[in-house]
Design a protein around this motif. Structure first.
Motif, PDB file in Angstrom:
ATOM      1  N   PRO A   1      11.247  -7.559  30.062  1.00  0.00           N
ATOM      2  CA  PRO A   1      11.782  -6.569  30.317  1.00  0.00           C
ATOM      3  C   PRO A   1      11.576  -5.074  29.774  1.00  0.00           C
ATOM      4  N   VAL A   2      10.622  -4.932  30.703  1.00  0.00           N
ATOM      5  CA  VAL A   2       9.708  -3.474  30.924  1.00  0.00           C
ATOM      6  C   VAL A   2      10.762  -2.564  31.631  1.00  0.00           C
ATOM      7  N   ILE A   3      11.298  -1.734  30.779  1.00  0.00           N
ATOM      8  CA  ILE A   3      12.592  -0.560  30.833  1.00  0.00           C
ATOM      9  C   ILE A   3      11.639   1.122  31.800  1.00  0.00           C
ATOM     10  N   LYS A   4      12.089   1.645  32.874  1.00  0.00           N
ATOM     11  CA  LYS A   4      11.751   2.785  33.829  1.00  0.00           C
ATOM     12  C   LYS A   4      12.744   3.349  34.064  1.00  0.00           C
ATOM     13  N   SER A   5      13.112   4.331  32.804  1.00  0.00           N
ATOM     14  CA  SER A   5      14.704   5.503  33.904  1.00  0.00           C
ATOM     15  C   SER A   5      14.386   6.833  34.032  1.00  0.00           C
ATOM     16  N   VAL A   6      15.473   6.866  34.756  1.00  0.00           N
ATOM     17  CA  VAL A   6      15.569   7.824  35.534  1.00  0.00           C
ATOM     18  C   VAL A   6      15.523   8.657  34.757  1.00  0.00           C
ATOM     19  N   GLU A   7      14.851   9.877  35.006  1.00  0.00           N
ATOM     20  CA  GLU A   7      15.732  11.353  34.136  1.00  0.00           C
ATOM     21  C   GLU A   7      15.348  11.101  32.483  1.00  0.00           C
TER      22      GLU A   7
ATOM     23  N   TYR B   1      24.606  -3.964  31.749  1.00  0.00           N
ATOM     24  CA  TYR B   1      24.218  -5.149  32.886  1.00  0.00           C
ATOM     25  C   TYR B   1      24.905  -6.910  32.178  1.00  0.00           C
ATOM     26  N   SER B   2      25.068  -7.851  32.887  1.00  0.00           N
ATOM     27  CA  SER B   2      24.433  -9.132  31.971  1.00  0.00           C
ATOM     28  C   SER B   2      24.278 -10.175  32.902  1.00  0.00           C
ATOM     29  N   GLY B   3      23.247 -10.869  33.220  1.00  0.00           N
ATOM     30  CA  GLY B   3      22.695 -12.014  34.048  1.00  0.00           C
ATOM     31  C   GLY B   3      22.077 -12.796  33.845  1.00  0.00           C
ATOM     32  N   LYS B   4      21.768 -14.028  34.806  1.00  0.00           N
ATOM     33  CA  LYS B   4      20.799 -15.160  34.433  1.00  0.00           C
ATOM     34  C   LYS B   4      19.918 -14.609  35.018  1.00  0.00           C
ATOM     35  N   VAL B   5      18.365 -14.482  35.034  1.00  0.00           N
ATOM     36  CA  VAL B   5      17.347 -13.749  35.102  1.00  0.00           C
ATOM     37  C   VAL B   5      16.519 -15.750  35.009  1.00  0.00           C
ATOM     38  N   THR B   6      15.787 -15.410  36.850  1.00  0.00           N
ATOM     39  CA  THR B   6      15.077 -16.899  36.995  1.00  0.00           C
ATOM     40  C   THR B   6      13.504 -16.410  36.981  1.00  0.00           C
ATOM     41  N   GLY B   7      12.881 -15.138  37.081  1.00  0.00           N
ATOM     42  CA  GLY B   7      11.882 -15.158  36.905  1.00  0.00           C
ATOM     43  C   GLY B   7      11.603 -13.794  37.450  1.00  0.00           C
ATOM     44  N   SER B   8       9.839 -13.375  37.527  1.00  0.00           N
ATOM     45  CA  SER B   8      10.078 -12.005  37.454  1.00  0.00           C
ATOM     46  C   SER B   8      10.241 -11.203  39.029  1.00  0.00           C
ATOM     47  N   GLU B   9      11.068 -10.022  38.672  1.00  0.00           N
ATOM     48  CA  GLU B   9      11.504  -9.643  39.530  1.00  0.00           C
ATOM     49  C   GLU B   9      12.407  -7.777  39.659  1.00  0.00           C
TER      50      GLU B   9
ATOM     51  N   ILE C   1      15.121  -5.255  38.247  1.00  0.00           N
ATOM     52  CA  ILE C   1      16.506  -4.940  38.613  1.00  0.00           C
ATOM     53  C   ILE C   1      16.659  -4.182  38.720  1.00  0.00           C
ATOM     54  N   PRO C   2      17.506  -3.491  39.577  1.00  0.00           N
ATOM     55  CA  PRO C   2      18.739  -1.867  39.243  1.00  0.00           C
ATOM     56  C   PRO C   2      19.279  -1.653  38.551  1.00  0.00           C
ATOM     57  N   ILE C   3      19.283  -0.762  37.573  1.00  0.00           N
ATOM     58  CA  ILE C   3      20.892  -0.369  36.644  1.00  0.00           C
ATOM     59  C   ILE C   3      21.052   0.455  37.177  1.00  0.00           C
ATOM     60  N   ARG C   4      22.743   1.097  37.889  1.00  0.00           N
ATOM     61  CA  ARG C   4      23.140   1.836  38.102  1.00  0.00           C
ATOM     62  C   ARG C   4      25.276   2.038  37.066  1.00  0.00           C
ATOM     63  N   VAL C   5      24.797   2.690  36.724  1.00  0.00           N
ATOM     64  CA  VAL C   5      26.210   3.297  36.378  1.00  0.00           C
ATOM     65  C   VAL C   5      27.068   4.191  37.155  1.00  0.00           C
ATOM     66  N   ALA C   6      28.340   3.817  37.264  1.00  0.00           N
ATOM     67  CA  ALA C   6      29.281   4.383  37.693  1.00  0.00           C
ATOM     68  C   ALA C   6      28.867   5.248  39.603  1.00  0.00           C
ATOM     69  N   GLY C   7      27.734   3.570  40.020  1.00  0.00           N
ATOM     70  CA  GLY C   7      26.835   4.534  41.217  1.00  0.00           C
ATOM     71  C   GLY C   7      25.542   4.823  40.948  1.00  0.00           C
ATOM     72  N   GLN C   8      25.665   5.564  40.205  1.00  0.00           N
ATOM     73  CA  GLN C   8      24.320   6.419  40.421  1.00  0.00           C
ATOM     74  C   GLN C   8      23.285   5.786  39.121  1.00  0.00           C
TER      75      GLN C   8
ATOM     76  N   GLY D   1      18.466   3.720  36.139  1.00  0.00           N
ATOM     77  CA  GLY D   1      16.455   2.871  35.616  1.00  0.00           C
ATOM     78  C   GLY D   1      16.604   1.971  36.612  1.00  0.00           C
ATOM     79  N   THR D   2      15.725   0.697  36.056  1.00  0.00           N
ATOM     80  CA  THR D   2      15.391  -0.398  36.643  1.00  0.00           C
ATOM     81  C   THR D   2      14.660  -1.345  35.708  1.00  0.00           C
ATOM     82  N   VAL D   3      14.590  -2.912  35.448  1.00  0.00           N
ATOM     83  CA  VAL D   3      14.051  -3.484  34.587  1.00  0.00           C
ATOM     84  C   VAL D   3      13.448  -4.822  35.275  1.00  0.00           C
ATOM     85  N   THR D   4      12.518  -4.117  34.683  1.00  0.00           N
ATOM     86  CA  THR D   4      11.003  -5.351  35.815  1.00  0.00           C
ATOM     87  C   THR D   4      11.501  -6.598  34.738  1.00  0.00           C
ATOM     88  N   LEU D   5      11.213  -7.803  35.342  1.00  0.00           N
ATOM     89  CA  LEU D   5      10.509  -8.494  34.591  1.00  0.00           C
ATOM     90  C   LEU D   5       9.020  -9.340  34.024  1.00  0.00           C
ATOM     91  N   LYS D   6       8.779 -10.087  33.258  1.00  0.00           N
ATOM     92  CA  LYS D   6       7.238  -9.785  32.943  1.00  0.00           C
ATOM     93  C   LYS D   6       6.878 -11.642  32.801  1.00  0.00           C
TER      94      LYS D   6
END
Length: 468
Positions: free
Chosen positions: A252-258, A282-290, A292-299, A302-307
């Motif tokens: 996982p490669v994380i990019k946080s907002v602010e 967030y918890s879920g099965k992943v299958t390949g490079s993608e 994933i936007p991460i939201r908390v209370a609709g906001q 950040g994002t998590v990119t799978l490499k």
């Protein structure tokens, strides 16, 4: 319990966060059946007859392998949310903390000084044994075990065709190099090798497994399907193995907002978990490079990119019971006529590159010994290995894109690092009093690695950069 809107103390929240999934399951009276190091029970999110929900006390995780593949996570709070509400929802966090504390017999305390005592007996926390790697065994034992491993393994047809057709290695050389396939049933191979030696403890790659019925232990072999590449010293002795994996794991490669702080991890079962302020969001099965936007209370926080991780890894059993971490080392590749120990080969000129398989292929085409280091950050091992051969001249043959000037570190950081590696190699060999050549080719016009260059019928341009 539940519905209390008063603010909880930090101590209460921290306690609930510390509760192990296994301990909470026992406090809830959930029947558990041990299978290996995990425990199984019927999933409480979907109905089933065969238990499919797994609990791993050591990793403090749970996961359903039945029809609801999204059920899973880390920690007692997350587990309780799935148990009571069938999903993870941050709006239930405070109520879940109260309930977890109550079930564990722990007093819930609020910031206004009030408290809610539990009428349940205090539950003991599982003490997870801290795993420490076993120290390396004597070199003689490691060498003997590895040779036995090579003798017992074979190369499957798919791996053979990869080496033959894609890497352009001749059948005779494939046999000489002793490439092998990681076994389908590694525990059987480890068992047979274990019968030959008093112990396998301290040999990287081997570790001890516990039988399902707790009746004893047996030796096992860590790893994943792929091609095992023997890594040899200047005498042709196997020091370890690099494994070219068939399906590289995701990272996982994380990019946080602010200023939002995220943590992410991917389990061996390809389940991604993301924490926000130490809370599972967030918890879920992943299958390949993608991505994933991460939201908390609709906001969006950040994002998590799978490499995909490295295609080449060391055969190592670090973190396992009586396991041992592999120690990266240099690899000496002699041309076929000089296998195994290079005693008949002229070592006055030595090529230096990255990667054992790349070194094996290059030495066949150059007719010269090739010393390879395992990765760019370990370039110094190339110097160490090359100087073992007492050369008069070294030819640095790092990948052809190494001299490009790169500004975008997010996409091409390896190229920028490679340029510094070349400078470091030149300085180190110059200090050893060795003449230095640099092999250069246009990766855009031909190939990335010198092995691909040779197998495509081309040759590098070689320039002298330092003469003794």
């Amino acid at each position: 319990m539940g519905g209390n809107q008063k603010q909880l103390t930090a101590e209460t929240i921290d306690y609930a966060k510390s509760v192990n999934v296994y301990d909470l399951a026992r406090a809830l009276g959930i029947p558990l059946e041990r299978v290996g190091r995990s425990y199984f029970t019927s999933c409480f999110v979907h109905g089933e007859k065969t238990p499919s929900l797994s609990i791993d006390p050591e990793k403090n995780r749970f996961k359903c392998f039945g029809s609801c593949e999204d059920t899973g996570g880390k920690g007692g709070i997350s587990f309780y949310m799935y148990y009571k509400w069938g999903k993870f929802d941050e709006s239930f966090f405070l109520e879940a903390v109260e309930d977890v504390c109550y079930l564990m017999g722990h007093t819930v305390m609020y910031r206004d000084g009030t408290e809610m005592k539990s009428d349940r007996p205090v539950q003991q926390h599982t003490q997870i044994e801290e795993r420490r790697d076993s120290p390396l065994a004597e070199p003689q034992l490691i060498t003997a075990v590895y040779q036995s491993l090579v003798n017992k393994l074979t190369l499957n047809i798919d791996h053979y065709h990869h080496l033959l057709n894609e890497r352009k290695i001749s059948p005779g050389v494939i046999a000489l190099r002793q490439y092998r396939s990681y076994p389908e049933r590694p525990y059987l191979i480890a068992r047979d090798i274990g019968d030959e030696f008093t112990t396998l403890e301290g040999v990287p790659g081997f570790y001890e497994s516990v039988k399902r019925d707790d009746s004893g232990t047996y030796w096992n072999l860590a790893g994943t399907p792929g091609i095992l590449i023997p890594v040899r010293d200047e005498y042709g002795v196997i020091q370890g193995f690099q494994l070219r994996v068939e399906s590289p794991k995701l990272s996982p490669v994380i990019k946080s907002v602010e200023e939002h702080h995220l943590q992410a991890e991917i389990t061996d079962k390809q389940v991604l978990t993301v924490l926000y302020k130490k809370r599972l969001v967030y918890s879920g099965k992943v299958t390949g490079s993608e991505t994933i936007p991460i939201r908390v209370a609709g906001q969006l926080v950040g994002t998590v990119t799978l490499k995909k991780r490295n295609k080449y890894i060391w055969l190592s059993s670090s973190g396992r019971r009586k396991g041992t971490k592999a120690v990266p080392t240099y690899h000496v590749s002699y041309p076929p006529a000089g296998i195994p120990d290079g005693s008949t080969i002229d070592c006055s000129t030595v090529f230096v590159t990255e990667g054992p398989l790349k070194g094996d292929i290059s030495s066949e085409y150059t007719g010269k010994p090739v010393v390879s280091f395992p990765g760019l950050s370990q370039w110094y091992l190339g110097v160490e290995g090359a100087m073992k051969l007492n050369p008069n001249r070294v030819v640095i043959a790092v990948d052809g894109d190494a001299l490009h000037t790169v500004k975008d570190k997010d996409t091409d950081d390896e190229r920028e690092e490679a340029g510094e590696v070349i400078r470091s190699l030149i300085r180190s060999f110059a200090s050893e009093g060795v003449s230095i050549d640099l092999a250069i080719w246009d990766a855009k016009m031909s190939s990335k690695g010198i092995d691909d260059l040779y197998t495509s019928g081309l040759k590098p341009n070689i320039f002298s950069v330092f003469e003794v």
